[in-house]
Design a protein around this motif. Structure first.
Motif, PDB file in Angstrom:
ATOM      1  N   MET A 159       1.379  -0.614   0.306  1.00 21.32           N
ATOM      2  CA  MET A 159       0.050  -0.069  -0.068  1.00 21.32           C
ATOM      3  C   MET A 159       0.639   1.402   0.019  1.00 21.32           C
ATOM      4  O   MET A 159       0.309   2.380  -0.855  1.00 21.32           O
ATOM      5  N   LEU A 160       2.252   1.440   0.986  1.00 19.24           N
ATOM      6  CA  LEU A 160       3.086   3.259   0.810  1.00 19.24           C
ATOM      7  C   LEU A 160       3.546   2.940   0.221  1.00 19.24           C
ATOM      8  O   LEU A 160       3.687   4.027  -0.944  1.00 19.24           O
ATOM      9  N   ALA A 161       3.897   1.612  -1.288  1.00 17.51           N
ATOM     10  CA  ALA A 161       4.894   1.418  -3.056  1.00 17.51           C
ATOM     11  C   ALA A 161       3.965   2.507  -3.644  1.00 17.51           C
ATOM     12  O   ALA A 161       4.024   3.197  -4.730  1.00 17.51           O
ATOM     13  N   MET A 162       2.046   2.574  -3.029  1.00 19.36           N
ATOM     14  CA  MET A 162       1.765   3.048  -4.056  1.00 19.36           C
ATOM     15  C   MET A 162       0.958   4.718  -3.745  1.00 19.36           C
ATOM     16  O   MET A 162       0.503   5.133  -4.408  1.00 19.36           O
ATOM     17  N   ARG A 163       1.242   4.889  -2.755  1.00 18.87           N
ATOM     18  CA  ARG A 163       1.040   6.619  -2.651  1.00 18.87           C
ATOM     19  C   ARG A 163       1.356   7.676  -3.133  1.00 18.87           C
ATOM     20  O   ARG A 163       2.669   7.574  -3.695  1.00 18.87           O
ATOM     21  N   GLN A 164       0.225   8.474  -3.676  1.00 19.23           N
ATOM     22  CA  GLN A 164       0.620   9.826  -4.682  1.00 19.23           C
ATOM     23  C   GLN A 164       0.935  10.915  -3.536  1.00 19.23           C
ATOM     24  O   GLN A 164      -0.197  11.214  -3.054  1.00 19.23           O
ATOM     25  N   LEU A 165       1.988  11.096  -2.834  1.00 23.39           N
ATOM     26  CA  LEU A 165       2.071  12.151  -2.783  1.00 23.39           C
ATOM     27  C   LEU A 165       1.977  13.629  -3.125  1.00 23.39           C
ATOM     28  O   LEU A 165       1.389  14.835  -2.168  1.00 23.39           O
ATOM     29  N   ASP A 166       1.888  13.379  -3.808  1.00 21.02           N
ATOM     30  CA  ASP A 166       1.586  14.654  -5.187  1.00 21.02           C
ATOM     31  C   ASP A 166      -0.094  14.713  -5.673  1.00 21.02           C
ATOM     32  O   ASP A 166      -0.731  15.763  -6.915  1.00 21.02           O
ATOM     33  N   LEU A 167      -0.867  14.030  -4.598  1.00 18.15           N
ATOM     34  CA  LEU A 167      -2.369  13.762  -5.550  1.00 18.15           C
ATOM     35  C   LEU A 167      -3.472  14.280  -4.312  1.00 18.15           C
ATOM     36  O   LEU A 167      -2.682  13.734  -3.306  1.00 18.15           O
ATOM     37  N   THR A 168      -4.273  15.648  -4.121  1.00 16.79           N
ATOM     38  CA  THR A 168      -4.735  15.435  -2.405  1.00 16.79           C
ATOM     39  C   THR A 168      -5.979  16.047  -3.119  1.00 16.79           C
ATOM     40  O   THR A 168      -6.043  16.460  -4.099  1.00 16.79           O
ATOM     41  N   VAL A 169      -6.900  16.299  -1.941  1.00 13.50           N
ATOM     42  CA  VAL A 169      -7.774  17.075  -1.917  1.00 13.50           C
ATOM     43  C   VAL A 169      -7.555  17.795  -0.764  1.00 13.50           C
ATOM     44  O   VAL A 169      -7.378  17.488   0.141  1.00 13.50           O
ATOM     45  N   CYS A 170      -8.732  19.195  -0.963  1.00 18.53           N
ATOM     46  CA  CYS A 170      -9.282  19.899  -0.284  1.00 18.53           C
ATOM     47  C   CYS A 170     -10.138  20.232   0.197  1.00 18.53           C
ATOM     48  O   CYS A 170     -11.107  20.951  -1.150  1.00 18.53           O
ATOM     49  N   LEU A 171     -10.788  20.175   1.217  1.00 17.29           N
ATOM     50  CA  LEU A 171     -12.241  20.081   1.342  1.00 17.29           C
ATOM     51  C   LEU A 171     -12.747  21.579   2.045  1.00 17.29           C
ATOM     52  O   LEU A 171     -11.850  21.804   3.214  1.00 17.29           O
ATOM     53  N   GLU A 172     -13.138  22.305   1.689  1.00 17.36           N
ATOM     54  CA  GLU A 172     -13.554  23.513   2.507  1.00 17.36           C
ATOM     55  C   GLU A 172     -14.715  23.462   3.162  1.00 17.36           C
ATOM     56  O   GLU A 172     -15.558  23.684   2.707  1.00 17.36           O
ATOM     57  N   GLU A 173     -14.872  23.377   4.186  1.00 19.67           N
ATOM     58  CA  GLU A 173     -15.837  23.569   5.222  1.00 19.67           C
ATOM     59  C   GLU A 173     -16.914  22.005   5.312  1.00 19.67           C
ATOM     60  O   GLU A 173     -18.032  22.652   5.065  1.00 19.67           O
ATOM     61  N   VAL A 174     -16.653  21.271   4.353  1.00 23.56           N
ATOM     62  CA  VAL A 174     -17.527  19.898   3.860  1.00 23.56           C
ATOM     63  C   VAL A 174     -16.992  19.773   5.511  1.00 23.56           C
ATOM     64  O   VAL A 174     -15.984  19.502   6.083  1.00 23.56           O
ATOM     65  N   HIS A 175     -18.910  18.920   5.904  1.00 24.60           N
ATOM     66  CA  HIS A 175     -18.928  19.568   8.145  1.00 24.60           C
ATOM     67  C   HIS A 175     -19.339  18.088   7.703  1.00 24.60           C
ATOM     68  O   HIS A 175     -20.261  17.960   9.290  1.00 24.60           O
ATOM     69  N   LYS A 176     -20.862  18.016   6.738  1.00 20.18           N
ATOM     70  CA  LYS A 176     -21.158  16.619   7.239  1.00 20.18           C
ATOM     71  C   LYS A 176     -20.195  14.908   7.639  1.00 20.18           C
ATOM     72  O   LYS A 176     -19.601  14.721   6.999  1.00 20.18           O
ATOM     73  N   PRO A 177     -20.455  14.611   8.551  1.00 19.23           N
ATOM     74  CA  PRO A 177     -19.365  13.321   9.164  1.00 19.23           C
ATOM     75  C   PRO A 177     -19.501  12.250   7.636  1.00 19.23           C
ATOM     76  O   PRO A 177     -18.381  12.118   7.456  1.00 19.23           O
ATOM     77  N   HIS A 178     -20.658  11.557   7.494  1.00 14.10           N
ATOM     78  CA  HIS A 178     -20.771  10.835   6.449  1.00 14.10           C
ATOM     79  C   HIS A 178     -20.320  11.795   5.335  1.00 14.10           C
ATOM     80  O   HIS A 178     -19.708  10.561   4.548  1.00 14.10           O
ATOM     81  N   ASN A 179     -19.864  12.900   4.516  1.00 17.79           N
ATOM     82  CA  ASN A 179     -18.744  13.297   3.290  1.00 17.79           C
ATOM     83  C   ASN A 179     -17.969  13.363   3.493  1.00 17.79           C
ATOM     84  O   ASN A 179     -16.792  12.943   2.906  1.00 17.79           O
ATOM     85  N   LEU A 180     -17.415  13.494   5.120  1.00 18.47           N
ATOM     86  CA  LEU A 180     -16.286  13.667   5.371  1.00 18.47           C
ATOM     87  C   LEU A 180     -15.321  11.935   5.237  1.00 18.47           C
ATOM     88  O   LEU A 180     -14.559  11.519   5.038  1.00 18.47           O
ATOM     89  N   ALA A 181     -16.205  11.454   5.796  1.00 16.86           N
ATOM     90  CA  ALA A 181     -15.610   9.331   6.063  1.00 16.86           C
ATOM     91  C   ALA A 181     -15.732   9.014   4.362  1.00 16.86           C
ATOM     92  O   ALA A 181     -14.619   8.409   3.855  1.00 16.86           O
ATOM     93  N   ALA A 182     -16.102   9.711   3.559  1.00 15.04           N
ATOM     94  CA  ALA A 182     -17.032   8.563   1.965  1.00 15.04           C
ATOM     95  C   ALA A 182     -15.047   9.730   1.580  1.00 15.04           C
ATOM     96  O   ALA A 182     -14.571   8.440   0.494  1.00 15.04           O
ATOM     97  N   ILE A 183     -14.903  10.585   1.754  1.00 12.26           N
ATOM     98  CA  ILE A 183     -14.087  11.170   0.705  1.00 12.26           C
ATOM     99  C   ILE A 183     -13.289  10.384   0.773  1.00 12.26           C
ATOM    100  O   ILE A 183     -11.898  10.314   0.315  1.00 12.26           O
ATOM    101  N   VAL A 184     -12.813  10.502   2.242  1.00  6.24           N
ATOM    102  CA  VAL A 184     -10.941  10.260   2.682  1.00  6.24           C
ATOM    103  C   VAL A 184     -10.943   8.533   2.777  1.00  6.24           C
ATOM    104  O   VAL A 184     -10.257   8.428   2.652  1.00  6.24           O
ATOM    105  N   ARG A 185     -12.397   7.987   2.661  1.00  8.92           N
ATOM    106  CA  ARG A 185     -11.773   6.702   2.204  1.00  8.92           C
ATOM    107  C   ARG A 185     -11.721   6.562   0.383  1.00  8.92           C
ATOM    108  O   ARG A 185     -10.905   6.048   0.479  1.00  8.92           O
ATOM    109  N   THR A 186     -12.536   6.738  -0.589  1.00  7.60           N
ATOM    110  CA  THR A 186     -11.755   7.134  -1.617  1.00  7.60           C
ATOM    111  C   THR A 186     -10.462   7.323  -1.755  1.00  7.60           C
ATOM    112  O   THR A 186      -9.620   7.259  -2.680  1.00  7.60           O
ATOM    113  N   ALA A 187     -10.302   8.074  -0.967  1.00  3.10           N
ATOM    114  CA  ALA A 187      -8.721   8.768  -1.038  1.00  3.10           C
ATOM    115  C   ALA A 187      -8.002   7.516  -0.898  1.00  3.10           C
ATOM    116  O   ALA A 187      -7.063   7.958  -1.728  1.00  3.10           O
ATOM    117  N   ASP A 188      -8.137   6.999   0.863  1.00  5.25           N
ATOM    118  CA  ASP A 188      -7.225   5.925   0.306  1.00  5.25           C
ATOM    119  C   ASP A 188      -7.491   4.976  -0.544  1.00  5.25           C
ATOM    120  O   ASP A 188      -6.450   4.428  -1.032  1.00  5.25           O
TER     121      ASP A 188
END
Length: 243
Positions: free
Chosen positions: A12-41
């Motif tokens: 998993m660590l060998a495929m990490r993309q350090l130069d790709l990310t998302v920035c969430l501007e006041e996304v506050h609903k827990p289920h949305n935060l969790a879903a986005i972080v899960r997709t990011a992983d």
């Protein structure tokens, strides 16, 4: 840590993309935060950024982990600070927003260092954030609905980024993390009980061997078995002897 788990984490660590990310501007609903972080992983993002109002960020740590502790979530107090840090890393800034200059999200080159901005659920991205972006992108829709849930939009865009990067060989370059951070993630993921003890006693993580085994001297093992008070007392005794 079993050999199978060690291999799974290192792969998993060998495929990490350090130069790709998302920035969430006041996304506050827990289920949305969790879903986005899960997709990011799922697509190999190592760290996501989140902008929170000062009254909220004061109640949280500056950096946390999400999605079973595999993704760093870095908090910022304002969008200017967040974008400045991302631009300093050489990232192009994309904002999900429909405007006269918007382009289809699939027209972007995601093999470049990239940060994607997503706005608050009800009001979207602020004018401040839009002004800081290099490109505005949209997910085309031909139905009556004019917007997608933020976590759904994030998944669609991130998987396009994953598709492009996979074709370009970005997932076969080896682990991009520094050795110390890689060791910490392996230790926390493979030896969670010892990691919890280290945090409770402010004890540094030991190095791990080639198969994920703990490489620590006898003093470290003794301190792991002690209470924090007894360990502090031992340190005091050692300092007095050195003097």
């Amino acid at each position: 840590m079993t050999p199978e788990r060690f291999k799974r984490i290192t792969d998993m660590l060998a495929m990490r993309q350090l130069d790709l990310t998302v920035c969430l501007e006041e996304v506050h609903k827990p289920h949305n935060l969790a879903a986005i972080v899960r997709t990011a992983d799922a697509i190999g993002i190592h760290r996501v950024h989140a902008v929170w109002p000062r009254k909220r960020i004061a109640k949280r740590k500056g950096t946390a982990r999400g999605s079973q502790n595999w993704v760093d979530v870095k908090l910022h107090q304002d969008i200017h600070t967040a974008v400045a840090e991302l631009k300093a890393s050489g990232m192009q800034i994309l904002a999900t927003h429909l405007s006269e200059s918007s382009v289809d999200f699939r027209a972007i080159d995601y093999t470049r260092p990239t940060a994607i901005l997503f706005g608050q659920e009800k009001f979207g991205i602020t004018d401040e954030a839009l002004a800081l972006a290099d490109h505005h992108i949209v997910v085309p829709m031909v139905g009556m609905v004019q917007s997608l849930n933020v976590s759904v939009a994030a998944a669609a865009i991130l998987y396009e980024a994953q598709r492009q990067r996979e074709l370009a060989g970005c997932y076969s370059r080896g682990c991009p993390l520094e050795a110390e951070e890689q060791n910490a993630i392996l230790f926390e993921g493979g030896h969670p009980i010892f990691a919890r003890i280290c945090k409770q006693k402010d004890l540094p993580y030991p190095q791990l061997g080639p198969e994920g085994e703990i490489l620590a001297d006898e003093a470290w093992w003794q301190k792991v078995q002690m209470t924090r008070d007894s360990w502090a007392h031992l340190d005091d005794e050692e300092e007095s002897l050195e003097e």
